[in-house]
Design a protein around this motif. Sequence first.
Motif, PDB file in Angstrom:
ATOM      1  N   ASP A  62       0.848  -1.187   0.000  1.00 16.14           N
ATOM      2  CA  ASP A  62       0.000   0.000   0.000  1.00 16.14           C
ATOM      3  C   ASP A  62       0.890   1.245   0.000  1.00 16.14           C
ATOM      4  O   ASP A  62       1.610   1.487   0.979  1.00 16.14           O
ATOM      5  CB  ASP A  62      -0.898  -0.005   1.232  1.00 16.14           C
ATOM      6  CG  ASP A  62      -1.923   1.115   1.228  1.00 16.14           C
ATOM      7  OD1 ASP A  62      -1.787   2.051   0.428  1.00 16.14           O
ATOM      8  OD2 ASP A  62      -2.853   1.057   2.058  1.00 16.14           O
ATOM      9  N   GLN A  64       0.147   4.155   0.493  1.00 12.42           N
ATOM     10  CA  GLN A  64      -0.344   5.141   1.437  1.00 12.42           C
ATOM     11  C   GLN A  64      -0.196   4.710   2.899  1.00 12.42           C
ATOM     12  O   GLN A  64      -0.605   5.445   3.804  1.00 12.42           O
ATOM     13  CB  GLN A  64      -1.832   5.427   1.157  1.00 12.42           C
ATOM     14  CG  GLN A  64      -2.135   5.807  -0.275  1.00 12.42           C
ATOM     15  CD  GLN A  64      -1.414   7.067  -0.711  1.00 12.42           C
ATOM     16  OE1 GLN A  64      -1.295   8.020   0.059  1.00 12.42           O
ATOM     17  NE2 GLN A  64      -0.927   7.074  -1.948  1.00 12.42           N
ATOM     18  N   SER A  65       0.354   3.518   3.135  1.00 14.92           N
ATOM     19  CA  SER A  65       0.383   3.014   4.504  1.00 14.92           C
ATOM     20  C   SER A  65       1.571   2.084   4.702  1.00 14.92           C
ATOM     21  O   SER A  65       1.997   1.390   3.777  1.00 14.92           O
ATOM     22  CB  SER A  65      -0.917   2.253   4.811  1.00 14.92           C
ATOM     23  OG  SER A  65      -0.861   1.627   6.084  1.00 14.92           O
TER      24      SER A  65
END
Length: 264
Positions: A62, A64-65
Amino acid sequence: MALPDTLCARLIETVKTHRLSGNFVMLGRQRWIGSRKGASAQLLTDTIARYLPGLSEADLKDPQSIYSEHFIRKLGFDTVDSMDMSDFEGASLVQDLSKPLPEALHHHFDVVYDGGTCEHIFDLPTAFRNLNAMLRPGGTLIGHSPCNGWINHGFYQITPEMVFGFWQRTLGYEVLDLKLQPMLPNFANAFATTTNPNDTGKRPRLSRQLPLNSPVMLLYVVRKPLEGSQGDGSVYQTDYMRKWDDAQPAPDADTGTGAGMGTE
């Protein structure tokens, strides 16, 4: 708690080999590490190609994470939760596994993933019984637990005897897989399996010698029976049970037949 390449590969292998799906919960919020180097990085590449054709490692991370929910969803699960006793990492469920489990969490999950949590819980029997309660009948527990070379990592190091003695013999779980996995990258393919003490009556024996200079993780997969527990709740080591069963009763001093007693 985190998922390096070796554990990512073994998790993909487990989920796809046993066709696991449904509601997934990880104990603790696992961070994504992915490829390191050498044999472990190659293992992850080969495992993705075999079980997740059309995807690459980049598709599993991910952007974003730092956490791994995206990876778990890519494996085909409908819901992905994380459970911790604190919300310091943003776990979706806050629950102390050493305390009674709320009814709402009973029979709630198809897969529970212990990626290195239970060894940190002092009241380990309560934690394990809570995992049993969380699983639906026919559900699967995947354990990646420190086994050897993790001094002071947690309260415990989990052994094959625990899997065969508690999960299989006491609760009636089916052992789908069990490996002792060295965690240094170059030893990714140097895992060992063991004998089953419930079959042999002796402590588990390793199929091969493990590297002496690598910490070892116990990787196990057990499936809950559809009809509930098959055992009586007692937990003892297999080889001691056999010795107790094979032992002759101690002489009764009242009968005059004990060692050193004369006869008239």
